[in-house]
Structure formats: C-alpha cells, structure tokens
Design a protein around this motif. Structure first.
Motif, PDB file in Angstrom:
ATOM      1  N   ARG A  21       0.762  -1.393   0.302  1.00 53.71           N
ATOM      2  CA  ARG A  21      -0.210   0.112  -0.146  1.00 53.71           C
ATOM      3  C   ARG A  21       0.802   1.240  -0.040  1.00 53.71           C
ATOM      4  NH1 ARG A  21       0.291  -1.956   5.331  1.00 53.71           N
ATOM      5  NH2 ARG A  21       0.069  -0.566   7.284  1.00 53.71           N
ATOM      6  N   ARG A  24       2.224   2.889  -4.155  1.00 50.71           N
ATOM      7  CA  ARG A  24       1.168   2.578  -4.536  1.00 50.71           C
ATOM      8  C   ARG A  24       1.723   4.402  -4.416  1.00 50.71           C
ATOM      9  NH1 ARG A  24      -1.956  -1.358  -2.832  1.00 50.71           N
ATOM     10  NH2 ARG A  24      -3.204   0.367  -1.373  1.00 50.71           N
ATOM     11  N   CYS A  26      -0.467   8.713  -4.056  1.00 47.22           N
ATOM     12  CA  CYS A  26      -1.303   9.188  -3.079  1.00 47.22           C
ATOM     13  C   CYS A  26      -1.045  10.652  -3.129  1.00 47.22           C
ATOM     14  CB  CYS A  26      -0.769   8.424  -1.786  1.00 47.22           C
ATOM     15  SG  CYS A  26       0.982   8.638  -1.019  1.00 47.22           S
TER      16      CYS A  26
END
Length: 398
Positions: A21, A24, A26
């Motif tokens: 997570r 990625r 963002c």
C-alpha cells in the motif's frame, strides 16, 4: 487559517522496500503559511497582559546580572539546550551528561546521544552570541546553527543543509499521505525563510510576541530534514537577545515546553489555524514560568555557593586571591570538573588549580569520581541535585 493547502501527488515506487500500500501513488495536502514580515498583530487586552508579565519576569531574571553571575548564565543556557533536546526525545541522565561534558572538554569520546545533546548546547551558545553581533539575520545564520547542532549526530550528512525534498510529521515512514502535518513543498522554503528573516530583523512588535511568531513560523516551514525543533527553539533565544530582553540570562523556555509536549505541539497547530492570540498566550505563559523557575533556582545555586565558601573558610581559609575561591565561582557552569577544565574556566595555572581542587575536596565541596590519576574528575556537592530539578521544571522548595 494562516496559509493555504496545495494538493500534491506522491509518485508510485514499486521498488521501495515497504508494504504494497505504500508503493502506490497517493495524494496529500502540503501547508504553505502566509508570510509574516510586516504582519499587523493586535492582541486582546488579557493576552497583552500575559505578554507584559512574561517580559517583566525576564527583566527581573536579568536585572541583577553581573560578571560574577556569568557561570549561572551558562547553567541556564545549558538547561535550555538540554530541555530542547528532551522535546525531541533525546534523554540522558543529568549526571551522565555532566560526566560526558567533562570528558568531551578533555578530548575524550562520549556516547552518540550525549554528544548530540552537547552539540545542542554549542548550537544554542553560537546562535545567541552571534545574534548580538549581526546587523541582520539571514538564512545562512540558521544553517550555521543547524550545522553545529547536527555535526555530531548519526545523520550529520544533512547538517547545515536546507531540505530539497518533502518532509512530514506523523503518519508512516514511506510517504506523507495521511501524515499529521505536511510542511510546504521544498520549492517554497527559500522564499519563506527570506520572509522570516525580514520579520526577525523588524522591531515593530513586542520582543516576546516576535519570538513566538518567529518560532511557530519556523516550525511550520520545517526547512530541515531533521533538527527543526531544536533550531527553532534556538531562534527564540536569538530574537530575545537581539531585542535586548536577555542580555545575560536566558529563560529556559524549553523546560516548560518539554514538560507538556502535547500542549506545546497543539499550540503550534493553533498558530497555523490563525488562533494567534491563543498561541502567544500559551508561549508567553510558558516563558514567564521559565523565567520564575530560573530566578529561584539561580538563587538556590548562589546560596549553595555561599555554603561552599563557608566550608572552605572553616577548613582552610585560603588567601583572598587563592584559586579555590575562583573555582567555587565557576562551578555552576561545570557541575563535574577536571583539572584541565578548571584551568580554562579560572584562568589559573595548573599547580594552583590542583591545589584548589585538593582544598575543595578536603572541605567536602568536591567529590572525586575516579581514582585513576589520569583524567580525574570531581563532582560539585549538591549542585547536580539542583540542576536535575531545574531541568525537570519542578516547583522549587523554599
């Protein structure tokens, strides 16, 4: 709000060693504060009264300052520097730190955390001494403070360099998304620091108001990868010295701030939310308390010196010009002393200092810490107990 947010995108990085997570892309919002140079500040009457009381407390602290009290001035500077380090989580027992300081002053190696805290003392001293001499404060002066501050830290490679990447507070270690606070993008740092220095050079506002705003603005800019808090608290003392409020004694403001770190950090948030009066009231109240703590603890140290002098009279009563009297005068600046440190502090010869230490040890004023003939050190009786109380910001006993 004293500024605005800009939306930014943190790029994906499939190669980073992190949970998926965090690899990625963002989005995050960085805060760009308003400039402060030329700011028009109007305070409610009750807050202005708190500021006035705090400035009077600092004046009272400095009122009786004379050459004979300079060792106490260094004690307060030392206390402020150590407390500023404690805000950042650097913790070293007072006695361990005093021993490390004595070791460092004689050229011996000390532990990394103690070395970093001692560097903060050097950086604070550098900043305050230079403040009185400079015609104006420039970003390069902040770099000088930061360089001294981190030159002995594990991450010394960043010392004396403004950041070139985005930093953040809280959240995770991999990206700023979800962080508690995200300072301005690196491209804004130079402009905002130029503005901050122009603000520091102005004299339109009361000194304590100026110091409070300068500190909060600096922490909002967060111009370094690390060491922002300690550099920003040194900036407070720079402003107060430049404005003539602390010609000799610095109020150990960080002692009070470190005691309630959450309240301090919440105060910086109040500043960014444009609740300026609330932040200034908090800062001024902490400063007043620090100044009053300093007044009482310096008085207690002076009384302890009187006790030492009486012990010396009862034991040996040396001549008025004996080195022993001079060593008692400088002990507050050096709670643990070696022969070489005492020679430098008293400006007396090595034989005279050795004789003075022998007299003070026999009188119960100095306690020998090491039996080795090499690098021998002595602790001043009762002094570190007072220093521990001051550094902790505890209430004094009458």
């Amino acid at each position: 709000m004293r500024g605005h947010y800009v939306h930014q995108t943190w790029p994906a990085d499939p190669a980073v060693y992190a949970p998926p997570r965090y690899r990625r892309a963002c989005g995050y919002d960085a805060f760009i504060p308003e400039t402060v140079a030329g700011a028009d500040v109007t305070l409610p009457g009750d807050v202005a009264g708190v500021v006035s009381d705090a400035e009077k407390a600092i004046f009272d602290l400095n009122r009786k300052a004379g050459p004979e009290l300079l060792p106490l001035a260094r004690l307060l500077l030392r206390t402020e520097s150590i407390a500023s380090s404690k805000v950042e989580g650097l913790q070293v027992d007072a006695r361990q730190l005093a021993r490390a300081e004595a070791s460092q002053e004689t050229g011996r190696r000390v532990g990394s955390q103690a070395a970093e805290i001692l560097a903060n003392i050097d950086a604070m001293q550098l900043s305050i001494e230079r403040a009185a001499e400079l015609a104006g404060i420039r970003p390069g002066d902040l770099l000088d403070i930061h360089r001294v501050l981190l030159e002995r830290a594990p991450n010394s490679q960043i010392a004396g360099r403004f950041r070139s990447s985005q930093n953040w507070i809280g959240g995770n270690d991999y990206n700023p998304c979800g962080a508690a606070f995200i300072p301005p993008p690196p491209g804004e740092v130079d402009r905002l620091l130029d503005d901050l220095c122009a603000f520091v050079d102005d004299v339109a506002l009361p000194p304590l108001v100026q110091a409070a705003i300068a500190h909060a603005q600096f922490e909002t800019i967060h111009p370094f990868e690390d060491g922002n808090g300690r550099t920003g608290r040194a900036l407070v003392q720079v402003v107060l010295r430049r404005r003539g409020l602390t010609p000799a004694f610095v109020p150990p403001i960080s002692v009070v701030l470190a005691r309630d770190k959450d309240r301090y950090l919440n105060g910086l948030t109040l500043f960014r939310e444009d609740r300026l009066a609330d932040w200034i009231e908090l800062f001024a109240a902490a400063t007043a308390e620090a100044a009053m703590l300093a007044v009482h603890y310096t008085a207690r140290v002076s009384r302890l010196q009187d006790v030492w002098r009486q012990r010396l009279r009862d034991h040996a009563n040396p001549r008025a010009d004996a080195a022993a009297w001079g060593l008692i005068a400088v002990l507050p600046a050096h709670p643990i002393v070696t022969v070489s440190v005492a020679v430098a502090a008293t400006r007396r010869t090595k034989p005279a200092v050795a004789n003075a230490i022998e007299q003070l040890e026999a009188a119960g004023i100095l306690t020998r810490l090491t039996e080795s003939a090499r690098n021998r050190a002595w602790e001043a009786e009762g002094l570190l107990d007072l220093i521990v109380g001051l550094e902790a910001g505890v209430a004094w006993q009458t």
